[in-house]
Design a protein around this motif. Structure first.
Motif, PDB file in Angstrom:
ATOM      1  N   PHE A  58       0.848  -1.181   0.000  1.00  0.00           N
ATOM      2  CA  PHE A  58       0.000   0.000   0.000  1.00  0.00           C
ATOM      3  C   PHE A  58       0.886   1.233   0.000  1.00  0.00           C
ATOM      4  CE2 PHE A  58       0.759  -1.119   4.390  1.00  0.00           C
ATOM      5  CZ  PHE A  58       1.068   0.095   4.992  1.00  0.00           C
ATOM      6  N   LEU A  61      -1.524   7.681   2.198  1.00  0.00           N
ATOM      7  CA  LEU A  61      -1.947   8.986   1.688  1.00  0.00           C
ATOM      8  C   LEU A  61      -1.938  10.047   2.779  1.00  0.00           C
ATOM      9  CD1 LEU A  61      -4.894   7.840  -0.609  1.00  0.00           C
ATOM     10  CD2 LEU A  61      -2.552   8.382  -1.263  1.00  0.00           C
ATOM     11  N   ARG A  74      -4.945   1.076   7.492  1.00  0.00           N
ATOM     12  CA  ARG A  74      -6.285   1.621   7.244  1.00  0.00           C
ATOM     13  C   ARG A  74      -6.886   2.215   8.519  1.00  0.00           C
ATOM     14  NH1 ARG A  74      -8.759  -2.822   3.013  1.00  0.00           N
ATOM     15  NH2 ARG A  74      -7.991  -1.761   1.158  1.00  0.00           N
ATOM     16  N   ALA A  78      -5.906   7.162   5.513  1.00  0.00           N
ATOM     17  CA  ALA A  78      -6.176   6.781   4.130  1.00  0.00           C
ATOM     18  C   ALA A  78      -4.931   6.155   3.493  1.00  0.00           C
ATOM     19  CB  ALA A  78      -6.609   7.997   3.328  1.00  0.00           C
ATOM     20  N   VAL A  79      -5.154   5.074   2.781  1.00  0.00           N
ATOM     21  CA  VAL A  79      -4.076   4.388   2.072  1.00  0.00           C
ATOM     22  C   VAL A  79      -4.550   3.999   0.683  1.00  0.00           C
ATOM     23  CG1 VAL A  79      -2.937   3.460   4.125  1.00  0.00           C
ATOM     24  CG2 VAL A  79      -4.719   2.132   3.011  1.00  0.00           C
ATOM     25  N   LEU A  80      -3.604   3.915  -0.220  1.00  0.00           N
ATOM     26  CA  LEU A  80      -3.869   3.428  -1.574  1.00  0.00           C
ATOM     27  C   LEU A  80      -3.395   1.980  -1.598  1.00  0.00           C
ATOM     28  CD1 LEU A  80      -4.747   4.374  -4.436  1.00  0.00           C
ATOM     29  CD2 LEU A  80      -2.318   4.641  -4.911  1.00  0.00           C
ATOM     30  N   TYR A  82      -2.710  -0.753  -3.441  1.00  0.00           N
ATOM     31  CA  TYR A  82      -2.487  -1.268  -4.789  1.00  0.00           C
ATOM     32  C   TYR A  82      -2.195  -2.768  -4.792  1.00  0.00           C
ATOM     33  CZ  TYR A  82       2.560  -0.837  -3.892  1.00  0.00           C
ATOM     34  OH  TYR A  82       3.817  -0.951  -3.380  1.00  0.00           O
TER      35      TYR A  82
END
Length: 155
Positions: A58, A61, A74, A78-80, A82
């Motif tokens: 991840f 963000l 989490r 906020a995390v992306l 992927y």
């Protein structure tokens, strides 16, 4: 009262029941593919690429996120995720491939049925097992007789 009767007629239709069965089987099949991907394919892919696990990849963000796992990250912000996206993408590709093979098989069977209906021909039945075995023995003997023989030198 007519709306209720219409609803009963709608539910009793074959197409609706087929769709409901398809959704139920599809969700169960989705669980099988998810397990196949998570439990079999992704560990092998991870081992091939140095032992990493895609599920915990991840990008934070927020500067407050510093956890090593996706679940903990989490909770921090906020995390992306992927890595999770890669896993879901592989799930999708497996499902798409299996559905493609199923549609291809159904189309092949449909083509055979249409050909049979047009020509009235039935495909020949395979010979019994004993006839197949005798045919194989005959072919092997014929091949052995056709092999060139070379004279052996005497010492």
């Amino acid at each position: 009262m007519s709306v209720i009767n219409e609803f009963k007629a709608f539910i009793a239709r074959g197409n609706v029941m087929d769709l409901a069965i398809g959704v139920i089987i599809g969700s169960a099949f989705g669980g099988i593919v998810k397990s196949l991907t998570d439990d079999i394919i992704m560990p092998v892919v991870g081992a091939l690429f140095g032992g990493f696990d895609f599920s915990n990849y991840f990008f934070p963000l927020s500067s407050a996120v510093n956890a090593p796992t996706l679940v903990a990250a989490r909770e921090q912000g906020a995390v992306l995720a992927y890595g999770n996206f890669i896993t879901v993408l592989i799930n999708f590709m497996i499902l798409a491939w299996i559905i493609f093979l199923m549609v291809k098989g159904v189309n092949f069977l449909r083509h055979q049925v249409e050909h049979h209906e047009k020509t009235g021909e039935t495909p020949p039945a395979p010979p019994p097992a004993d006839v197949r075995l005798l045919t194989e023995i005959r072919d092997l003997l014929a091949r052995k007789e056709a092999e060139p023989t070379y004279p052996t030198a005497k010492l």
